[in-house]
Design an enzyme around this catalytic site. Structure first.
Site: not given
Ligand code: MSP
Length: 505
Positions: A17, A20, A125, A128, A143, A146, A300, A303
């Site tokens: 999304h 990412h 969690c 997380c 959590c 979440h 935030k 999904k």
């Molecule tokens: N897999 C772990 C990260 C491991 S790194 C060694 C993870 N993955 S995640 O798919 O949940 O991605 C998290 C990251 O996506 C956040 O740290 C951020 O960089 C980005 N974002 C996810 N949602 C976001 C927003 N709504 N706004 C900005 N960035 C966000 O955590």
């Protein structure tokens, strides 16, 4: 100079999304900028495929974790060209080469005496993939991220002696105040460390979807250790027959969202210290892109909360560059900030289509109309020289500090300056008066050169648009040492240009 930048690796339990895309585009802007400066850049992104978040999602969907990982990793891989990011490698943690390297490093951590077997009991969690301390629990043992009730877990597993790193970590933050930026996030990490570090679970025995612990094959590593190590392992196999570790480690910059601060600012340096591996130079923590729900409350995007602005839809209608530009212009990078289709529409129309797009089309059209398409080979206007003075240096300095929005704002001030210059000089008036031909030459030359200069600086933000416009200006070089206003001679023959930001169909 080597510049090694990473993004978080994304969980494959859901489709990509905008959040990412956001972290990845930020890393891309910096990677492209450093390439413009002639540095040797390595830019890594990828997917985090092990652990409970993925195993549970697979179970819910009735497929194997591998099937789910393959399906979603493909979607993340496809996202990269779609958002036009120039990553040098895409790591998947299910890659056997990653796994082997994780086992090597963790064996070293074990042999160095930082691991022991114990019993874990606490709140966990699964979304997380994190054990929560009492102070991290939401109301009713939920959590806080979440908003789901947490499970009480008890199992025998291997522990990492995180507690013994309290003092080294405090020293790290004292000696290297820039290790984590912005400062407020470093303070947050430091407060967590000072609050007292407890040993953390390093393995899990209840799930098998992960990297086997080499000294106890009944266990797999806790997904965060496996995941964090991607930044290091990737260098050893990203290029066939070559190990890039020497060249690019320690990493220059990890870009992450604030949700995963603790893992990166506390666990990660401790793990590296335990394995005798150099620490990365800097971690940059950004905020959240937020969206309003029906009641007007900002959340935030995620999904699981179901409030996702679909980046694909935006890109299909307005183009990839418009999305890239908007995210970093609208929300000051580092802070949280709201995004919406309404503010997107406004910026698209006023800034991209009118201020920048029209500036480009007017400049090219007037050059063709009044000078047969040849940019006059005269000196640029000294008034504009003053207004552009120091811009390249400022942008470089801001981007050295990952001030992605501020750098963009400085560039945009010059886009606006050029628009005012069009009004001030009114080339269409000068063209009516033969005695003012020299003034018209200067105005057209200054506009073409100003447009070229801002466009070279905008290349990391909007690579596709910059490419088209620089091609039309017959000045395709994006090297930073030729970015300054007035550093290129006139005389080029300009070409045609379709509207850069057309009205959507
Ligand atoms: N897999 C772990 C990260 C491991 S790194 C060694 C993870 N993955 S995640 O798919 O949940 O991605 C998290 C990251 O996506 C956040 O740290 C951020 O960089 C980005 N974002 C996810 N949602 C976001 C927003 N709504 N706004 C900005 N960035 C966000 O955590």
């Amino acid at each position: 100079m080597a510049f090694y930048v990473t993004t978080p690796i994304y969980y494959v339990n859901a489709a990509p999304h905008l959040g990412h895309a956001y972290s990845t585009i930020a890393a891309d802007i910096l990677a492209r900028h450093h390439r413009q400066r002639g540095e040797e850049v390595f830019f890594l992104t990828g997917t985090d495929e092990h652990g409970e978040p993925v195993a549970q999602a697979a179970e819910r969907e009735g497929v194997s974790p591998r099937e789910l990982a393959d399906r979603n990793a493909e979607r993340f891989q496809a996202l990269m060209p779609r958002i036009n990011v120039s990553n040098d490698f895409f790591i998947r943690t299910s890659d056997p080469r990653h796994k082997a390297r994780v086992q090597d490093v963790m064996q070293r951590v074990h042999d160095n005496g930082h691991v022991y077997k114990g019993v874990y009991e606490g709140w966990y969690c699964p979304r997380c993939a994190d054990f929560k301390t009492d102070s991290e629990l939401g109301p009713g043992n939920t959590c806080p991220i979440h908003q789901i009730p947490l499970e009480r877990e008890r199992e025998e597993n291997w522990f990492f002696r995180l507690s013994t790193f309290q003092e080294p970590l405090e020293r790290l933050y004292a000696d290297r105040p820039e290790f984590v930026r912005p400062r407020s996030r470093a303070n947050e990490a430091l407060a967590f460390i000072r609050g007292g570090l407890q040993d953390v679970s390093l393995s899990r025995s209840k799930i098998s979807w992960g990297v086997e612990v080499p000294w106890d094959r009944e266990h797999v590593f806790y997904v965060w250790f496996d995941a964090l190590l991607n930044y290091y392992t990737a260098l050893s196999f990203a290029r066939d027959g070559q190990d890039l570790t020497e060249r690019f480690w320690p990493a220059t910059l990890h870009i992450i969202g604030k949700d995963i601060l603790k893992f990166h600012a506390v666990f990660w340096p401790a793990l590296l210290l335990a394995a005798d591996i150099d620490l990365p130079q800097q971690e940059l923590i950004h905020g959240y892109l937020l969206m309003r729900d029906a009641s007007g409350t900002e959340h935030k995007m995620s999904k699981s909360l179901g409030n996702v602005l679909d980046p694909f839809e935006v890109m299909d209608t307005f183009g990839t560059d418009a999305l890239r530009y908007y995210c970093f212009r609208e929300v000051s990078f580092g802070q949280d900030g709201g995004v919406s289709t309404a503010t997107f529409g406004e910026r698209y129309e006023t800034e991209l289509a009118n201020e920048y797009g029209n500036l480009a089309s007017r400049t090219l059209a007037m050059t063709r109309r009044y000078r047969d398409g040849v940019v006059p080979d005269v000196d640029v206007d000294p008034a504009l020289v003053t207004d552009f003075e120091g811009l390249v240096g400022e942008v470089c300095e801001l981007l050295d500090n990952a001030e992605v929005t501020q750098a963009l704002d400085r560039i945009w001030l010059r886009v606006r300056r050029l628009n005012r210059y069009v009004e001030e000089t009114a080339p269409w008036q000068l063209a009516k008066d033969g005695s003012r031909a020299a003034e018209l030459d200067v105005a057209l030359r200054s506009l073409a050169e100003g447009l070229r200069s801002v466009t070279v600086l905008l290349h990391p933000y909007m690579p596709e648009t910059a490419g088209k416009l620089l091609a039309a200006l017959a000045a395709e070089d994006v090297a930073m040492d030729g970015a300054a206003f007035g550093s290129r001679p006139g005389g080029a023959s300009v070409g045609a240009l379709e509207p850069l930001f057309p009205k959507p169909q």
